[in-house]
Scaffold this motif. Structure first.
Motif, short mmCIF file in Angstrom:
data_model
loop_
_atom_site.label_atom_id
_atom_site.label_comp_id
_atom_site.label_asym_id
_atom_site.label_seq_id
_atom_site.Cartn_x
_atom_site.Cartn_y
_atom_site.Cartn_z
N PRO A 1 8.14 15.66 -11.43
CA PRO A 1 7.02 14.86 -11.92
C PRO A 1 7.43 13.53 -12.56
CG PRO A 1 7.32 16.83 -13.26
CD PRO A 1 8.27 16.93 -12.11
N SER A 2 8.68 13.39 -12.93
CA SER A 2 9.11 12.11 -13.50
C SER A 2 9.45 11.10 -12.41
CB SER A 2 10.33 12.32 -14.41
OG SER A 2 11.41 12.81 -13.64
N LYS A 3 9.50 11.55 -11.18
CA LYS A 3 9.83 10.68 -10.04
C LYS A 3 8.53 10.25 -9.39
CE LYS A 3 12.84 9.52 -6.61
NZ LYS A 3 13.50 8.28 -6.72
N CYS A 4 7.97 9.15 -9.87
CA CYS A 4 6.69 8.66 -9.36
C CYS A 4 6.86 7.26 -8.76
CB CYS A 4 5.65 8.61 -10.48
SG CYS A 4 5.27 10.22 -11.18
N VAL A 5 6.00 6.95 -7.81
CA VAL A 5 5.97 5.65 -7.17
C VAL A 5 4.59 5.06 -7.39
CG1 VAL A 5 6.14 4.46 -4.96
CG2 VAL A 5 7.63 6.40 -5.43
N TYR A 6 4.55 3.77 -7.68
CA TYR A 6 3.27 3.10 -7.95
C TYR A 6 3.02 2.06 -6.86
CZ TYR A 6 3.84 5.54 -12.28
OH TYR A 6 4.00 6.54 -13.20
N THR A 7 1.89 2.18 -6.20
CA THR A 7 1.51 1.26 -5.12
C THR A 7 0.04 0.95 -5.23
OG1 THR A 7 0.97 3.06 -3.61
CG2 THR A 7 3.24 2.25 -3.55
N ARG A 8 -0.41 0.09 -4.34
CA ARG A 8 -1.84 -0.12 -4.17
C ARG A 8 -2.34 0.88 -3.13
NH1 ARG A 8 -3.42 -6.47 -4.18
NH2 ARG A 8 -2.93 -6.85 -6.34
N PRO A 9 -3.65 1.15 -3.11
CA PRO A 9 -4.16 2.00 -2.04
C PRO A 9 -3.81 1.36 -0.70
CG PRO A 9 -5.84 1.63 -3.71
CD PRO A 9 -4.69 0.71 -4.03
N GLY B 1 0.80 -1.23 0.00
CA GLY B 1 0.00 0.00 0.00
C GLY B 1 0.82 1.26 0.00
N THR B 2 0.09 2.36 -0.06
CA THR B 2 0.67 3.69 -0.06
C THR B 2 1.49 3.88 1.21
OG1 THR B 2 -1.28 4.43 -1.23
CG2 THR B 2 0.10 6.13 -0.28
N GLY B 3 2.64 4.52 1.06
CA GLY B 3 3.54 4.72 2.20
C GLY B 3 3.33 6.06 2.87
N LEU B 4 4.29 6.41 3.72
CA LEU B 4 4.22 7.66 4.47
C LEU B 4 4.87 8.82 3.75
CD1 LEU B 4 5.12 6.36 8.03
CD2 LEU B 4 2.87 6.93 7.15
N GLY B 5 5.51 8.56 2.62
CA GLY B 5 6.21 9.61 1.89
C GLY B 5 5.27 10.74 1.48
N THR B 6 5.84 11.90 1.38
CA THR B 6 5.04 13.05 0.98
C THR B 6 5.05 13.14 -0.53
OG1 THR B 6 6.95 14.48 1.15
CG2 THR B 6 5.54 14.32 3.09
N SER B 7 3.89 13.13 -1.11
CA SER B 7 3.77 13.33 -2.56
C SER B 7 2.72 14.39 -2.79
CB SER B 7 3.41 12.03 -3.26
OG SER B 7 2.14 11.59 -2.87
N ASP B 8 2.99 15.22 -3.78
CA ASP B 8 2.09 16.33 -4.06
C ASP B 8 0.94 15.92 -4.98
OD1 ASP B 8 3.79 18.09 -2.62
OD2 ASP B 8 5.13 18.13 -4.34
N ILE B 9 1.19 14.94 -5.82
CA ILE B 9 0.20 14.57 -6.83
C ILE B 9 -0.09 13.07 -6.71
CG2 ILE B 9 -0.30 14.52 -9.29
CD1 ILE B 9 2.02 16.63 -9.55
N ARG B 10 -1.36 12.73 -6.53
CA ARG B 10 -1.77 11.33 -6.49
C ARG B 10 -2.88 11.12 -7.52
NH1 ARG B 10 -0.53 8.31 -1.47
NH2 ARG B 10 0.70 9.72 -0.25
N LYS B 11 -2.70 10.07 -8.32
CA LYS B 11 -3.70 9.72 -9.32
C LYS B 11 -3.96 8.23 -9.23
CE LYS B 11 -2.34 13.46 -12.34
NZ LYS B 11 -1.72 13.85 -13.58
N ASN B 12 -5.18 7.84 -9.55
CA ASN B 12 -5.58 6.44 -9.48
C ASN B 12 -5.62 5.81 -10.86
OD1 ASN B 12 -5.97 6.47 -6.65
ND2 ASN B 12 -7.91 7.52 -6.96
N GLY B 13 -5.50 4.49 -10.87
CA GLY B 13 -5.59 3.75 -12.11
C GLY B 13 -5.89 2.29 -11.82
N LEU B 14 -6.04 1.51 -12.89
CA LEU B 14 -6.28 0.07 -12.78
C LEU B 14 -5.16 -0.66 -13.50
CD1 LEU B 14 -10.13 -0.12 -13.41
CD2 LEU B 14 -8.92 -0.32 -11.23
N ALA B 15 -4.62 -1.68 -12.84
CA ALA B 15 -3.46 -2.40 -13.37
C ALA B 15 -3.83 -3.81 -13.78
CB ALA B 15 -2.36 -2.45 -12.31
N ALA B 16 -3.08 -4.31 -14.77
CA ALA B 16 -3.22 -5.70 -15.22
C ALA B 16 -1.81 -6.26 -15.43
CB ALA B 16 -4.01 -5.76 -16.52
#
Length: 177
Positions: free
Chosen positions: A123-131, A48-63
């Motif tokens: 903005p190129s430094k993004c992390v992908y996690t589950r909620p 899941g999402t961590g404690l890191g501070t991120s300014d922009i969060r967007k949702n999506g669906l993965a396969a």
């Protein structure tokens, strides 16, 4: 003749003491590694999402597209884990191709919620996690710190005992001193 026998016994005792201390050093190293890998196993189990501070969060669906199985002991800890190439359809219409680790996705999984967390100034430094859950993320972060401290102290103890063994260790004082 007696002096040679005494020296031989002293030499044998010294070798036994060195081997005993080296075995203790190895035991400390194995225990430290086991604790570190156990902590890493727990950490890797939380996707899941961590404690890191991120300014922009967007949702999506993965396969999951293709996956590789790793284990039984790996950088993720103990057990077998999946590293997968994943296609993520973001809510804003973008389609991303990312790699996941530690069984975040498994073969055949589809429509898995994913969160993209990016920093505004990078903005190129993004992390992908589950909620995720911030309380669990806090516990995982705390476990990470405890594991790091354990590794530092365990490595220092193992190295100290090995050095003690190889450089002389404790010596008995003779009655002449």
């Amino acid at each position: 003749m007696e002096n040679a026998a005494v020296n031989a016994k002293t030499w044998v005792e010294r070798v036994v003491e060195v081997l005993r201390n080296l075995a203790l050093s190895a035991l400390i190293a194995v225990i430290t590694a086991t604790i570190a890998l156990g902590a890493k196993t727990i950490e890797s189990s939380y996707h899941g999402t961590g404690l890191g501070t991120s300014d922009i969060r967007k949702n999506g669906l993965a396969a999951a597209k293709s996956c590789l199985r790793v284990g039984p002991i790996s950088v993720y800890g103990f057990g077998y884990w999946w590293s997968c190439s994943v296609r993520v359809a973001m809510e804003d219409g973008r389609i991303l191709e990312i790699d996941t680790r530690a069984s975040m996705l498994r073969p055949g999984e589809r429509d898995v919620p994913m969160v993209e967390s990016c920093q505004k100034n990078r903005p190129s430094k993004c992390v992908y996690t589950r909620p995720g859950n911030y309380a669990i993320a806090f516990v995982v972060q705390l476990l990470r710190v405890i594991a790091a401290v354990t590794v530092v102290f365990g490595a220092a103890a193992a190295g100290g005992v090995a050095l003690f063994a190889l450089l002389g260790g404790r010596r008995k004082r003779s009655s002449a001193e």
